[in-house]
Motif scaffolding. Structure first.
Motif, PDB file in Angstrom:
ATOM      1  N   ARG A 490       0.888  -1.090  -0.009  1.00  0.00           N
ATOM      2  CA  ARG A 490       0.034  -0.013  -0.114  1.00  0.00           C
ATOM      3  C   ARG A 490       0.720   1.127  -0.031  1.00  0.00           C
ATOM      4  O   ARG A 490       1.019   1.805   0.993  1.00  0.00           O
ATOM      5  CB  ARG A 490      -1.003  -0.045   1.069  1.00  0.00           C
ATOM      6  N   SER A 492       1.674   5.093  -2.073  1.00  0.00           N
ATOM      7  CA  SER A 492       0.874   6.113  -2.972  1.00  0.00           C
ATOM      8  C   SER A 492       1.334   6.097  -4.431  1.00  0.00           C
ATOM      9  O   SER A 492       2.482   5.769  -4.712  1.00  0.00           O
ATOM     10  CB  SER A 492       1.047   7.525  -2.294  1.00  0.00           C
ATOM     11  N   ARG A 493       0.792   6.738  -5.349  1.00  0.00           N
ATOM     12  CA  ARG A 493       1.353   6.945  -6.605  1.00  0.00           C
ATOM     13  C   ARG A 493       2.334   7.884  -6.643  1.00  0.00           C
ATOM     14  O   ARG A 493       3.313   7.265  -7.478  1.00  0.00           O
ATOM     15  CB  ARG A 493       0.160   7.714  -7.544  1.00  0.00           C
ATOM     16  N   GLU A 494       2.687   8.744  -5.845  1.00  0.00           N
ATOM     17  CA  GLU A 494       3.775   9.567  -6.003  1.00  0.00           C
ATOM     18  C   GLU A 494       5.079   8.731  -5.553  1.00  0.00           C
ATOM     19  O   GLU A 494       5.993   8.823  -6.102  1.00  0.00           O
ATOM     20  CB  GLU A 494       3.781  10.854  -4.932  1.00  0.00           C
ATOM     21  N   GLU A 495       4.748   7.713  -4.432  1.00  0.00           N
ATOM     22  CA  GLU A 495       5.991   7.183  -4.109  1.00  0.00           C
ATOM     23  C   GLU A 495       6.188   6.129  -5.133  1.00  0.00           C
ATOM     24  O   GLU A 495       7.418   5.942  -5.203  1.00  0.00           O
ATOM     25  CB  GLU A 495       5.436   6.234  -2.691  1.00  0.00           C
ATOM     26  N   GLN A 516      -5.514   2.790  -4.540  1.00  0.00           N
ATOM     27  CA  GLN A 516      -5.987   3.665  -3.610  1.00  0.00           C
ATOM     28  C   GLN A 516      -7.239   3.980  -3.641  1.00  0.00           C
ATOM     29  O   GLN A 516      -8.118   4.290  -2.921  1.00  0.00           O
ATOM     30  CB  GLN A 516      -5.020   4.794  -3.248  1.00  0.00           C
TER      31      GLN A 516
END
Length: 587
Positions: A490, A492-495, A516
């Motif tokens: 899990r 994020s898209r940025e990560e 997400q």
């Protein structure tokens, strides 16, 4: 036996004057005193010593019994005399006490003589070579042809130092390394200690969080030397970088025609492009517009910049490259090029594609940093690659070739590298008695679709036989992907985009994560043409069974492992095949 008869005769014969006062050798041999005098100049041969022993055994017997415990022996078996001799041809020895008289049952003390013979033999064998010296030119005229223990300089222990290395998940490991250990050697050591797969893509990253900079160390750089230029807040990171030598693999994807100027005519071929950069006599120039931050100020200016072997220059008059219009921005000799981690936030950069030329002497100060910004990621990659090529040249190419040469020399019985490559994966047909390679692309695609349907049939047949339904949350198909390195859970898209950028923007680099927006779905993050794209993996039901699909149910898979295996072999609806997966290793 005749010489030993006086020793074991009557008591009266034993108490007679010792025969050492007479001449035991007879007229044909020199006197014993003369031999002692001659011994001071030269050693007596062993054969002469044995003859003397046989001729004067009784004398040696009495002498050994009286003085062997207190007086040392010379190399010819006679006792050393600390007092000067009396004048005259024969010296009178003191009278022997009854306790010092020889007893009949006493054995002859010849241990000292035997030890003398062994030492003499050892001395002779160590002084002369057993075999001819194959390197006579290494020995001087006065030195022996064999190396003595003292002829070599004392060995000095190599200096060691502890280095702390961090991984992507925050774990760290302290490693004791030698002072001459390179970045490649340390990466191989960490791969061995972490039980990773060594596919020659691991690298050591110099990370400066307080400056917002990081760079990958070149394989030939000394770790201890680089650490000496780092501040206390800086650290080393252990991560993968698939794009480190991408220029040597696909040089045509770099440097558009308007970006490079050659001093000689170039035909534009791949080989010519490599030779022009690696040849030290050539003078390539990288030119273009970059955003440049003024030293000591927060403002940025868009200038026409030119990169040469002598340094980085900017033009003070448009795009003119006349010497009077060029101003030196940074030198390549004592500097390294870094990428900006958070340029917008920390330096108010106009774009997210920042780079920095940092002098090696700078540790914490930001005033001497030369900050630059490109319009897109491809342009930044070209500038950073050009900086490395102009600074290291052929040495950089040798770093790229060394792993390939080692791989060619490896034994076929060594541990294989478990990495997926387009050159090693082919479509196979095992329907007959022997397998064959499917060379027709249409037939290969048909076989891949048939294999996908076969997975469905096998999974359905297992359910009919009484296995647990995949809808049950405890089944293996819903959690087995969490054991794979390419699944990052899990995040994020940025990560996920940050991880892709850190490990190299090469075609086929991917990872899978939880969605997400949809808790039952997953997302495939893929890099293609230095751009990151996201594809949602949705669950779908068929005959009461749950499958996963990327193309709205046209191709279905019972779990994510089957999905990844399929798209590593087939492009399908994706822009390219899955080739490299992002991985995080705990040290």
């Amino acid at each position: 036996s005749q010489a030993a008869s006086p020793v074991f005769g009557s008591k009266d014969k034993v108490e007679q004057t010792p025969r050492s006062q007479q001449d035991p050798a007879g007229p044909g041999l020199p006197a014993q005193s003369d031999r002692l005098a001659n011994h001071q100049e030269d050693d007596v041969d062993l054969e002469v010593l044995v003859n003397d022993m046989n001729a004067s055994l009784e004398s040696l017997y009495s002498a050994c019994s009286m003085q062997s415990d207190t007086v040392p022996l010379l190399q010819n078996g006679q006792h050393a005399r600390s007092q000067p001799r009396a004048s005259g041809p024969r010296s009178v020895q003191p009278q022997v006490s009854p306790r010092q008289r020889v007893q009949r049952s006493q054995p002859v003390h010849i241990l000292a003589v035997r030890r003398l013979q062994e030492e003499d033999q050892q001395f002779r064998t160590s002084s002369l070579p057993a075999i001819p010296n194959p390197f006579p030119e290494l020995c001087g005229p006065g030195s022996p042809p064999v190396l003595t223990p003292g002829s070599l300089p004392p060995s000095q222990a190599a200096a060691k130092q502890d280095v702390k290395v961090f991984s992507e998940d925050g774990t760290s490991k302290v490693v004791e390394i030698l002072a001459d250990m390179t970045a490649r050697d340390l990466c191989q050591l960490l791969v061995y200690k972490s039980h990773c797969v060594d596919d020659n893509s691991w690298t050591l990253v110099e990370h400066h969080p307080h400056l917002g900079l990081e760079r990958c160390l070149e394989d030939h750089e000394l770790v201890v030397q680089v650490e000496s230029t780092m501040a206390s807040e800086s650290k080393f990171l252990f991560r993968k970088n698939y794009a480190k030598y991408e220029f040597f693999k696909n040089p045509m994807n770099f440097f558009p025609e308007q970006m490079v100027t050659w001093c000689q005519q170039s035909n534009g071929s791949q080989t010519q492009l490599l030779q022009n950069f690696l040849n030290s006599s050539s003078c390539p120039e990288i030119q273009g517009f970059l955003h440049v931050k003024e030293l000591g100020k927060k403002s940025w200016k868009k200038l026409y910049v030119c990169l040469r072997r002598s340094g980085l220059y900017c033009s003070t008059k448009g795009t003119s490259k006349e010497p009077r219009h060029l101003q030196l921005l940074a030198d390549l000799e004592d500097s390294n090029i870094f990428s900006l981690i958070a340029g917008r936030k920390q330096y108010s950069a106009p774009t997210d594609h920042g780079l920095c030329i940092k002098p090696n002497k700078v540790r914490n100060e930001t005033k001497e940093l030369r900050l630059l910004c490109a319009e897109d990621e491809q342009t930044r990659t070209c500038w950073m690659t050009a900086f490395r090529l102009l600074k290291y040249g052929m040495l950089l190419y040798q770093n790229y070739r060394i792993p390939q040469q080692r791989k060619a020399l490896l034994s076929p019985f060594s541990t294989p590298v478990r990495s997926v490559s387009e050159n090693s994966l082919v479509a196979m047909d095992f329907s007959g008695q022997t397998g064959r390679v499917i060379e027709n692309p249409a037939e290969a695609q048909s076989a891949a679709l048939e294999e996908g349907h076969a997975w469905r049939k096998r999974s359905t047949r297992m359910n009919i036989l009484g296995s647990q339904s995949p809808l049950h949350p405890s089944t293996l198909s819903t959690v087995i992907h969490r054991t794979q390195h390419w699944f990052h859970g899990r995040i994020s898209r940025e990560e996920s985009h940050r991880i892709i950028k850190q490990q190299g923007l090469v075609d086929g680099l991917f990872l899978l994560r939880d969605s997400q927006s949809n808790p039952k779905a997953f997302v495939l993050t893929l890099c293609h043409h230095q751009k990151i794209k996201n594809f949602q993996i949705l669950p779908c039901e068929d005959d009461g069974q749950t499958f996963f699909s990327l193309d709205d149910g046209n191709t279905k898979f019972s779990d994510l492992i089957q999905l990844v295996d399929f798209y590593q072999l087939n492009k399908g609806v994706l822009p390219c095949k899955l080739k490299h997966h992002c991985i995080r290793v705990a040290l």
